[in-house]
Motif scaffolding. Structure first.
Motif, PDB file in Angstrom:
ATOM      1  N   TYR A 191     -11.805   7.261  -3.836  1.00  0.00           N
ATOM      2  CA  TYR A 191     -10.903   6.737  -4.868  1.00  0.00           C
ATOM      3  C   TYR A 191     -10.155   5.503  -4.378  1.00  0.00           C
ATOM      4  O   TYR A 191     -10.038   4.496  -5.093  1.00  0.00           O
ATOM      5  N   THR A 192      -9.663   5.535  -3.154  1.00  0.00           N
ATOM      6  CA  THR A 192      -8.889   4.422  -2.610  1.00  0.00           C
ATOM      7  C   THR A 192      -9.759   3.191  -2.380  1.00  0.00           C
ATOM      8  O   THR A 192      -9.382   2.073  -2.753  1.00  0.00           O
ATOM      9  N   VAL A 193     -10.927   3.390  -1.782  1.00  0.00           N
ATOM     10  CA  VAL A 193     -11.799   2.252  -1.483  1.00  0.00           C
ATOM     11  C   VAL A 193     -12.343   1.641  -2.773  1.00  0.00           C
ATOM     12  O   VAL A 193     -12.466   0.406  -2.886  1.00  0.00           O
ATOM     13  N   LEU A 194     -12.669   2.458  -3.761  1.00  0.00           N
ATOM     14  CA  LEU A 194     -13.148   1.923  -5.033  1.00  0.00           C
ATOM     15  C   LEU A 194     -12.076   1.097  -5.732  1.00  0.00           C
ATOM     16  O   LEU A 194     -12.379   0.056  -6.334  1.00  0.00           O
ATOM     17  N   LEU A 195     -10.826   1.553  -5.657  1.00  0.00           N
ATOM     18  CA  LEU A 195      -9.737   0.784  -6.250  1.00  0.00           C
ATOM     19  C   LEU A 195      -9.609  -0.577  -5.592  1.00  0.00           C
ATOM     20  O   LEU A 195      -9.423  -1.604  -6.276  1.00  0.00           O
ATOM     21  N   ARG A 196      -9.740  -0.629  -4.290  1.00  0.00           N
ATOM     22  CA  ARG A 196      -9.656  -1.895  -3.565  1.00  0.00           C
ATOM     23  C   ARG A 196     -10.900  -2.747  -3.784  1.00  0.00           C
ATOM     24  O   ARG A 196     -10.816  -3.971  -3.916  1.00  0.00           O
TER      25      ARG A 196
END
Length: 252
Positions: A73-78
């Motif tokens: 979730y975090t890497v996709l947001l970035r």
């Protein structure tokens, strides 16, 4: 997991300082978990107070799955929203809150006691559990009626805790990197330790494992930021040509 996934997707580059910071943050969390495990068993190693192995394995599996999901979730947001001009943070968090309300509200309502009995407030009741079916060993749960005051506290907590923290966390991902934002969340460990010591006055939380864990998390966050600063310096140097002028291609 966040640092590994960021490397796989090409959102970040490998850096020795970042690797050291991530390892130190992980080690700090491990020492803190050891301290909590000792406290949960009273520190005397009595096996009667420990949960069965199957329950511990399910807890470890749930933690591992949540860590992988958080990293994705975090890497996709970035990766998909590399700057603030490509996303409306208010709209993004609003959609997340709306979906959580739709799909998770039934579980929350199931846990609330809507009984009108005056004795239901604060009443203790228990549930038999097959994993703990050993005679007198029972798990006790506290029932709580949904009153207007409780609803008010839930709304205030959601607005000034969840919404504000998620907003600042999402902005930190876009302004820095997924790894920095993730390791930064670990700062709750040293801050919670200081809060328990100086605000709550709990001397029982102080231990060698807890102190070492808090220091490792703190220095891990510092080293990750050092690695992020080196990455920014390398990017700036690549945008300057041999004459000392900014590369016009990088500005377009």
């Amino acid at each position: 997991f966040t640092f590994l996934l960021a490397l796989i997707w090409g959102d970040e580059t490998f850096n020795r300082w970042k690797l050291l910071g991530v390892v130190m943050s992980f080690a700090g969390s491990f020492f803190t978990a050891m301290h909590d495990a000792k406290q949960s068993t009273g520190g005397d190693g009595d096996d009667d107070d420990k949960e069965p192995l199957s329950v511990q394995l399910w807890g470890d599996a749930a933690g591992l799955i949540s860590a992988v999901g958080y990293g994705i979730y975090t890497v996709l947001l970035r990766f998909l929203c590399q700057d603030e001009s490509r996303i409306s943070m208010n709209l993004f968090l609003g959609y997340i809150g709306f979906l959580n309300m739709i799909f998770l509200s039934p579980f929350a309502l199931w846990c609330v006691d809507f009984s009108s009995d005056d004795n239901a407030d604060g009443e203790k009741y228990y549930q038999e559990s097959n994993a703990f079916d050993d005679g007198d060993n029972r798990r006790y749960l506290s029932g709580q009626r949904l009153t207007w005051f409780v609803l008010f506290c839930v709304v205030i907590k959601g607005l000034f805790d969840n919404v504000l923290s998620d907003y600042l966390w999402a902005r930190s991902i876009l302004l820095t990197s997924a790894t920095v934002a993730t390791v930064g969340l670990g700062l709750t460990i040293p801050l919670a330790l200081l809060s328990d010591l100086f605000v709550m006055g709990r001397e029982d939380v102080w231990s060698f494992e807890g102190a070492v864990g808090a220091m490792l998390v703190l220095f891990g966050f510092i080293f990750v930021n050092i690695g992020e600063s080196e990455k920014e310096d390398e990017t700036d140097s690549e945008n300057i040509d041999s004459d000392g002028n900014l590369d016009q291609v990088s500005l377009t």
